[in-house]
Design a protein around this motif. Structure first.
Motif, PDB file in Angstrom:
ATOM      1  N   MET A 125      37.421   0.659  19.145  1.00 31.25           N
ATOM      2  CA  MET A 125      38.349   1.770  19.313  1.00 31.25           C
ATOM      3  C   MET A 125      37.597   3.087  19.445  1.00 31.25           C
ATOM      4  O   MET A 125      36.486   3.257  18.929  1.00 31.25           O
ATOM      5  N   VAL A 126      38.221   4.025  20.128  1.00 22.10           N
ATOM      6  CA  VAL A 126      37.566   5.288  20.435  1.00 22.10           C
ATOM      7  C   VAL A 126      37.208   6.041  19.158  1.00 22.10           C
ATOM      8  O   VAL A 126      36.203   6.777  19.131  1.00 22.10           O
ATOM      9  N   MET A 127      37.979   5.865  18.092  1.00 20.24           N
ATOM     10  CA  MET A 127      37.653   6.547  16.840  1.00 20.24           C
ATOM     11  C   MET A 127      36.291   6.110  16.315  1.00 20.24           C
ATOM     12  O   MET A 127      35.510   6.920  15.808  1.00 20.24           O
ATOM     13  N   THR A 128      35.974   4.834  16.466  1.00 24.22           N
ATOM     14  CA  THR A 128      34.666   4.342  16.043  1.00 24.22           C
ATOM     15  C   THR A 128      33.570   4.985  16.875  1.00 24.22           C
ATOM     16  O   THR A 128      32.530   5.416  16.351  1.00 24.22           O
ATOM     17  N   HIS A 129      33.785   5.060  18.182  1.00 24.80           N
ATOM     18  CA  HIS A 129      32.783   5.662  19.057  1.00 24.80           C
ATOM     19  C   HIS A 129      32.572   7.141  18.739  1.00 24.80           C
ATOM     20  O   HIS A 129      31.433   7.637  18.755  1.00 24.80           O
ATOM     21  N   VAL A 130      33.645   7.854  18.468  1.00 24.76           N
ATOM     22  CA  VAL A 130      33.523   9.273  18.123  1.00 24.76           C
ATOM     23  C   VAL A 130      32.759   9.431  16.810  1.00 24.76           C
ATOM     24  O   VAL A 130      31.915  10.328  16.672  1.00 24.76           O
ATOM     25  N   LEU A 131      33.012   8.555  15.851  1.00 28.00           N
ATOM     26  CA  LEU A 131      32.291   8.609  14.581  1.00 28.00           C
ATOM     27  C   LEU A 131      30.808   8.340  14.774  1.00 28.00           C
ATOM     28  O   LEU A 131      29.964   8.969  14.116  1.00 28.00           O
ATOM     29  N   VAL A 132      30.464   7.429  15.674  1.00 24.95           N
ATOM     30  CA  VAL A 132      29.048   7.207  15.993  1.00 24.95           C
ATOM     31  C   VAL A 132      28.423   8.498  16.499  1.00 24.95           C
ATOM     32  O   VAL A 132      27.327   8.897  16.079  1.00 24.95           O
ATOM     33  N   GLY A 133      29.129   9.176  17.405  1.00 21.79           N
ATOM     34  CA  GLY A 133      28.611  10.415  17.956  1.00 21.79           C
ATOM     35  C   GLY A 133      28.448  11.490  16.902  1.00 21.79           C
ATOM     36  O   GLY A 133      27.457  12.243  16.907  1.00 21.79           O
ATOM     37  N   ILE A 134      29.398  11.593  15.988  1.00 23.84           N
ATOM     38  CA  ILE A 134      29.309  12.584  14.915  1.00 23.84           C
ATOM     39  C   ILE A 134      28.107  12.290  14.020  1.00 23.84           C
ATOM     40  O   ILE A 134      27.370  13.205  13.617  1.00 23.84           O
ATOM     41  N   VAL A 135      27.890  11.016  13.710  1.00 29.47           N
ATOM     42  CA  VAL A 135      26.722  10.630  12.908  1.00 29.47           C
ATOM     43  C   VAL A 135      25.436  11.056  13.606  1.00 29.47           C
ATOM     44  O   VAL A 135      24.527  11.634  12.994  1.00 29.47           O
ATOM     45  N   LEU A 136      25.343  10.782  14.918  1.00 21.81           N
ATOM     46  CA  LEU A 136      24.148  11.177  15.664  1.00 21.81           C
ATOM     47  C   LEU A 136      23.963  12.692  15.634  1.00 21.81           C
ATOM     48  O   LEU A 136      22.844  13.191  15.506  1.00 21.81           O
ATOM     49  N   GLY A 137      25.063  13.426  15.751  1.00 17.84           N
ATOM     50  CA  GLY A 137      24.981  14.879  15.701  1.00 17.84           C
ATOM     51  C   GLY A 137      24.525  15.387  14.348  1.00 17.84           C
ATOM     52  O   GLY A 137      23.693  16.299  14.258  1.00 17.84           O
ATOM     53  N   VAL A 138      25.057  14.795  13.281  1.00 19.81           N
ATOM     54  CA  VAL A 138      24.669  15.200  11.928  1.00 19.81           C
ATOM     55  C   VAL A 138      23.189  14.910  11.687  1.00 19.81           C
ATOM     56  O   VAL A 138      22.458  15.739  11.129  1.00 19.81           O
ATOM     57  N   VAL A 139      22.730  13.739  12.111  1.00 15.96           N
ATOM     58  CA  VAL A 139      21.314  13.383  11.942  1.00 15.96           C
ATOM     59  C   VAL A 139      20.437  14.351  12.728  1.00 15.96           C
ATOM     60  O   VAL A 139      19.385  14.798  12.246  1.00 15.96           O
ATOM     61  N   LEU A 190      33.623  -1.013  10.337  1.00 20.62           N
ATOM     62  CA  LEU A 190      32.503  -0.319  10.962  1.00 20.62           C
ATOM     63  C   LEU A 190      32.746   1.187  10.969  1.00 20.62           C
ATOM     64  O   LEU A 190      31.839   1.969  10.663  1.00 20.62           O
ATOM     65  N   ALA A 191      33.964   1.597  11.305  1.00 20.73           N
ATOM     66  CA  ALA A 191      34.294   3.020  11.312  1.00 20.73           C
ATOM     67  C   ALA A 191      34.101   3.620   9.919  1.00 20.73           C
ATOM     68  O   ALA A 191      33.567   4.717   9.762  1.00 20.73           O
ATOM     69  N   GLY A 192      34.554   2.895   8.896  1.00 18.33           N
ATOM     70  CA  GLY A 192      34.390   3.373   7.530  1.00 18.33           C
ATOM     71  C   GLY A 192      32.930   3.493   7.131  1.00 18.33           C
ATOM     72  O   GLY A 192      32.521   4.461   6.477  1.00 18.33           O
ATOM     73  N   ALA A 193      32.134   2.516   7.553  1.00 16.99           N
ATOM     74  CA  ALA A 193      30.706   2.556   7.239  1.00 16.99           C
ATOM     75  C   ALA A 193      30.022   3.743   7.926  1.00 16.99           C
ATOM     76  O   ALA A 193      29.139   4.384   7.356  1.00 16.99           O
ATOM     77  N   LEU A 194      30.450   4.047   9.141  1.00 16.73           N
ATOM     78  CA  LEU A 194      29.880   5.178   9.862  1.00 16.73           C
ATOM     79  C   LEU A 194      30.264   6.505   9.212  1.00 16.73           C
ATOM     80  O   LEU A 194      29.519   7.487   9.284  1.00 16.73           O
ATOM     81  N   ALA A 195      31.428   6.540   8.588  1.00 18.59           N
ATOM     82  CA  ALA A 195      31.891   7.778   7.966  1.00 18.59           C
ATOM     83  C   ALA A 195      31.087   8.130   6.724  1.00 18.59           C
ATOM     84  O   ALA A 195      30.961   9.313   6.388  1.00 18.59           O
ATOM     85  N   VAL A 196      30.527   7.134   6.047  1.00 15.21           N
ATOM     86  CA  VAL A 196      29.842   7.374   4.774  1.00 15.21           C
ATOM     87  C   VAL A 196      28.691   8.365   4.910  1.00 15.21           C
ATOM     88  O   VAL A 196      28.643   9.370   4.181  1.00 15.21           O
ATOM     89  N   PRO A 197      27.706   8.120   5.809  1.00 11.87           N
ATOM     90  CA  PRO A 197      26.598   9.088   5.885  1.00 11.87           C
ATOM     91  C   PRO A 197      27.053  10.479   6.307  1.00 11.87           C
ATOM     92  O   PRO A 197      26.477  11.478   5.871  1.00 11.87           O
ATOM     93  N   GLY A 211      40.283  12.580   9.176  1.00  5.53           N
ATOM     94  CA  GLY A 211      41.379  12.431  10.130  1.00  5.53           C
ATOM     95  C   GLY A 211      41.168  11.251  11.053  1.00  5.53           C
ATOM     96  O   GLY A 211      42.118  10.492  11.348  1.00  5.53           O
ATOM     97  N   LEU A 212      39.943  11.072  11.520  1.00  7.18           N
ATOM     98  CA  LEU A 212      39.633   9.937  12.391  1.00  7.18           C
ATOM     99  C   LEU A 212      39.860   8.614  11.666  1.00  7.18           C
ATOM    100  O   LEU A 212      40.368   7.650  12.252  1.00  7.18           O
ATOM    101  N   LEU A 213      39.505   8.566  10.385  1.00  2.00           N
ATOM    102  CA  LEU A 213      39.699   7.339   9.620  1.00  2.00           C
ATOM    103  C   LEU A 213      41.181   7.039   9.413  1.00  2.00           C
ATOM    104  O   LEU A 213      41.592   5.871   9.437  1.00  2.00           O
TER     105      LEU A 213
END
Length: 212
Positions: free
Chosen positions: A2-16, A138-145, A160-162
């Motif tokens: 789902m797109v929410m998972t993909h957006v969360l991946v992108g946010i993680v990359l941005g934060v890192v 997976l989305a939840g795991a991505l949200a943690v970091p 909100g994404l979650l």
């Protein structure tokens, strides 16, 4: 996925990325989220083909990361995060389900189109389908970091994404049946503008009676 998972991946990359280039915040985080979203804008124009590049996308990201390393700036870091997020999105789709209306039935052999290979890549189904319980995990795991490393307003966006992802997961199978019924209300001369999985149902006639 789902797109929410993909957006969360992108946010993680941005934060890192902002850990190494603090001056790039918050643009890098926004760029990451957009990079996770943009590929799915091809939903009605050759979904997972027009804006999905599972080989060229990651290669472009590698080049952009190299540029950001050699000439670090807010712009080059944001560009690198955007391309990395978009490239990872396309590559991740090869690990998910197919393009059929009910992907849990595993009848499609198309996951994402590779322009490099000139063919569709087969779904690996490590995450069985978009909106599957595994997708939500997976989305939840991505949200943690992200929640650990970022602050407001990123935390609010992630929460909100979650919430949206959870609702989508709970309704995913029912939505497929609703979509299958609604598609028959589309005039025949407009069917060509529907995503292929909907057009197939329309041409077949009759709506699936259940969520199975």
């Amino acid at each position: 996925m789902m797109v929410m998972t993909h957006v969360l991946v992108g946010i993680v990359l941005g934060v890192v990325a902002t850990l190494f280039a603090p001056e790039a915040a918050p643009l890098a985080v926004v760029a990451g989220g957009l990079g996770g979203l943009v590929p799915d804008l091809d939903l009605y124009v050759g979904h997972r083909r027009t804006l999905h590049f599972p080989v060229y996308g990651p290669l472009a990201a590698v080049g952009a990361v190299g540029l950001a390393a050699l000439a670090p700036s807010v712009e080059t870091v944001a560009l690198a995060v955007f391309l990395a997020s978009a490239g990872v999105h396309a590559a991740m789709d090869a690990l998910g389900g197919g393009l059929e209306l009910k992907p849990w039935q595993a009848t499609s052999d198309r996951a994402v189109y590779s322009h490099f290979h000139g063919r569709w890549l087969r779904p690996r189904r490590l995450v069985p389908y978009d909106g599957a319980p595994a997708d939500l995990v997976l989305a939840g795991a991505l949200a943690v970091p992200t929640l650990l490393l970022a602050g407001a307003p990123v935390d609010g966006a992630v929460a909100g994404l979650l919430v949206v992802a959870t609702g989508y997961t709970l309704l995913r199978r029912r939505l497929a049946t609703v979509w299958a019924r609604l598609v028959h209300l589309v005039p025949p001369d407009l069917v060509e503008y529907l995503p292929n999985r909907f057009a197939v149902v329309h041409r077949a006639g009759g709506a699936p009676p259940s969520d199975d």
